[in-house]
Enzyme design. Structure first.
Site, PDB file in Angstrom:
ATOM      1  N   PHE A 259       0.841  -1.199   0.000  1.00  0.00           N
ATOM      2  CA  PHE A 259       0.000   0.000   0.000  1.00  0.00           C
ATOM      3  C   PHE A 259       0.874   1.246   0.000  1.00  0.00           C
ATOM      4  O   PHE A 259       2.052   1.216   0.356  1.00  0.00           O
ATOM      5  CB  PHE A 259      -0.940   0.013   1.214  1.00  0.00           C
ATOM      6  CG  PHE A 259      -0.227   0.085   2.539  1.00  0.00           C
ATOM      7  CD1 PHE A 259       0.025   1.309   3.147  1.00  0.00           C
ATOM      8  CD2 PHE A 259       0.203  -1.071   3.184  1.00  0.00           C
ATOM      9  CE1 PHE A 259       0.685   1.378   4.370  1.00  0.00           C
ATOM     10  CE2 PHE A 259       0.868  -1.016   4.399  1.00  0.00           C
ATOM     11  CZ  PHE A 259       1.106   0.211   4.996  1.00  0.00           C
ATOM     12  N   CYS A 260       0.264   2.360  -0.432  1.00  0.00           N
ATOM     13  CA  CYS A 260       0.941   3.658  -0.418  1.00  0.00           C
ATOM     14  C   CYS A 260      -0.135   4.730  -0.254  1.00  0.00           C
ATOM     15  O   CYS A 260      -1.298   4.413  -0.012  1.00  0.00           O
ATOM     16  CB  CYS A 260       1.762   3.866  -1.688  1.00  0.00           C
ATOM     17  SG  CYS A 260       0.807   3.728  -3.212  1.00  0.00           S
ATOM     18  N   THR A 261       0.223   5.988  -0.386  1.00  0.00           N
ATOM     19  CA  THR A 261      -0.706   7.076  -0.080  1.00  0.00           C
ATOM     20  C   THR A 261      -1.935   7.075  -0.984  1.00  0.00           C
ATOM     21  O   THR A 261      -3.069   7.054  -0.516  1.00  0.00           O
ATOM     22  CB  THR A 261       0.003   8.434  -0.186  1.00  0.00           C
ATOM     23  OG1 THR A 261       1.181   8.415   0.609  1.00  0.00           O
ATOM     24  CG2 THR A 261      -0.910   9.554   0.294  1.00  0.00           C
TER      25      THR A 261
ATOM     26  N   ILE B 136      -4.092   4.624   0.761  1.00  0.00           N
ATOM     27  CA  ILE B 136      -4.503   4.933   2.130  1.00  0.00           C
ATOM     28  C   ILE B 136      -5.637   5.949   2.142  1.00  0.00           C
ATOM     29  O   ILE B 136      -6.592   5.828   2.921  1.00  0.00           O
ATOM     30  CB  ILE B 136      -3.314   5.480   2.935  1.00  0.00           C
ATOM     31  CG1 ILE B 136      -2.184   4.445   2.985  1.00  0.00           C
ATOM     32  CG2 ILE B 136      -3.736   5.866   4.348  1.00  0.00           C
ATOM     33  CD1 ILE B 136      -0.845   5.038   3.384  1.00  0.00           C
TER      34      ILE B 136
END
Length: 352
Positions: free
Chosen positions: A197-199, A226
């Site tokens: 996952f990332c922003t 996110i």
């Protein structure tokens, strides 16, 4: 291809709702991987559309697509997004919105790049191969599987202020270091299921494509990142802990997508807490506990002078509450760009 690449997706409900009086600044994060061979010719038209609508922020365009975060009024953002959609090579795209009561960007930029997110590995193409998208509503079940290794693909300073429960921090300073982390720490024969996952999702497009090329078969990533998870999953059901770092003047957002509890050191750009701002190492615009021993005397002097000039500009009335000298400078640049554009148009008329 997933709907995250093909549809204009914007949820009808948000953690913090738009309000024409208080939360009246729309922040839109967007990206799309696409074949964009003639991207250079769109730099000025995109920039001028942003300037005409008083939309700030930065958009990166490259032969592989578009990426960035912009902010402005409801109408301004809608106008810019409509223009981007009208470009045939871009078309429809995913974007995520949040709302705030103050402009989170000082500048308006459109940059030409080799990559819209830099991993530093040649020939990684998310349009050809990418991990399996997992919707926010299904994410908790996936990362609760004991056979899944959960990896946060963001930079170390982002991870430290918030991440998912039991996530692995690769301790990377930049995204360019991620391939080295994979080579040293992960093995397709041992790590059968990998969730990432990332922003906002874009780094995972590249990282999962890279992982697939390295022989990892079962690779997942959080669709919308996110920010989409915080938007759609109630805090009572959430497995997220802390704030989410964002690349604008809000520094971080909480689970309601409101400005979080962190500020930023203007010297090293690291997120800092209120307690850290009480430290003797914190000097506004010059240093903080993270960088007091890292910056050279020359750098500190330069930071000190920059802060001094900003304060002088404010006293002269060149900046006002809710803005600063950088904003003034950017407005002057925008005026010059407009003047140059009008001059070019006039010259073309004469030549014709």
């Amino acid at each position: 291809m997933s709907t995250s690449q093909t549809d204009n997706v914007k949820a009808s409900t948000h953690a913090t709702e738009y309000d024409s009086v208080t939360n009246n600044i729309v922040v839109a994060a967007l990206y799309k991987f696409t074949r964009f061979a003639d991207f250079e010719k769109y730099r000025d038209p995109i920039l001028n559309t942003m300037l005409d609508n008083d939309v700030k922020g930065t958009l990166l365009i490259a032969s592989e697509g578009i990426n960035g975060t912009i902010s402005g009024t409801r109408q301004g953002i809608d106008n810019v997004l409509d223009y981007l959609r009208s470009i045939e090579e871009i078309g429809s795209f995913t974007f995520k919105e949040s709302y705030t009561d103050a402009q989170p960007f000082y500048r308006t930029k459109v940059k030409l790049k080799k990559e819209i997110v830099t991993m530093g590995v040649e020939n990684i193409d998310p349009l050809q191969s990418v991990g399996r998208y997992v919707k926010p509503s299904d994410w908790n079940a996936l990362i609760s599987d004991p056979d899944v290794i959960l990896i946060d693909t963001r930079n170390d300073y982002e991870v430290k202020i918030g991440t998912f429960q039991n996530a692995v921090n690769p301790n990377t300073e930049t995204f360019r270091e991620f391939p080295e982390y994979v080579a040293k720490e992960l093995d397709p024969s041992k790590h059968k299921k990998v969730a990432m996952f990332c922003t906002g999702g874009i780094r995972c497009e590249k990282s999962t494509a890279f992982m697939r090329e390295q022989g990892f078969e079962e690779v997942y990533h959080l669709e919308g990142g996110i920010l989409k998870y915080l938007e759609e999953v109630p805090a009572s059901d959430s497995m997220w802990e802390g704030d989410c770092f964002v690349f604008d003047n809000r520094v971080s957002v909480n689970h309601n997508l409101e400005k979080g509890s962190y500020e930023q050191c203007f010297a090293c750009r690291m997120p800092i807490t209120q307690a850290e701002m009480q430290s003797p190492a914190y000097i506004k615009g010059e240093s903080c506990p993270h960088c007091i021993d890292k910056a050279t005397d020359e750098q500190k002097a330069r930071f000190r002078e920059r802060e001094h000039q900003m304060q002088l500009a404010q006293k002269r009335g060149e900046a006002h509450i809710g803005s600063d000298v950088i904003d003034v400078i950017e407005k002057r640049k925008a005026a010059k760009i407009e003047a140059r554009r009008q001059a070019d148009a006039a010259n073309k008329t004469k030549a014709g």
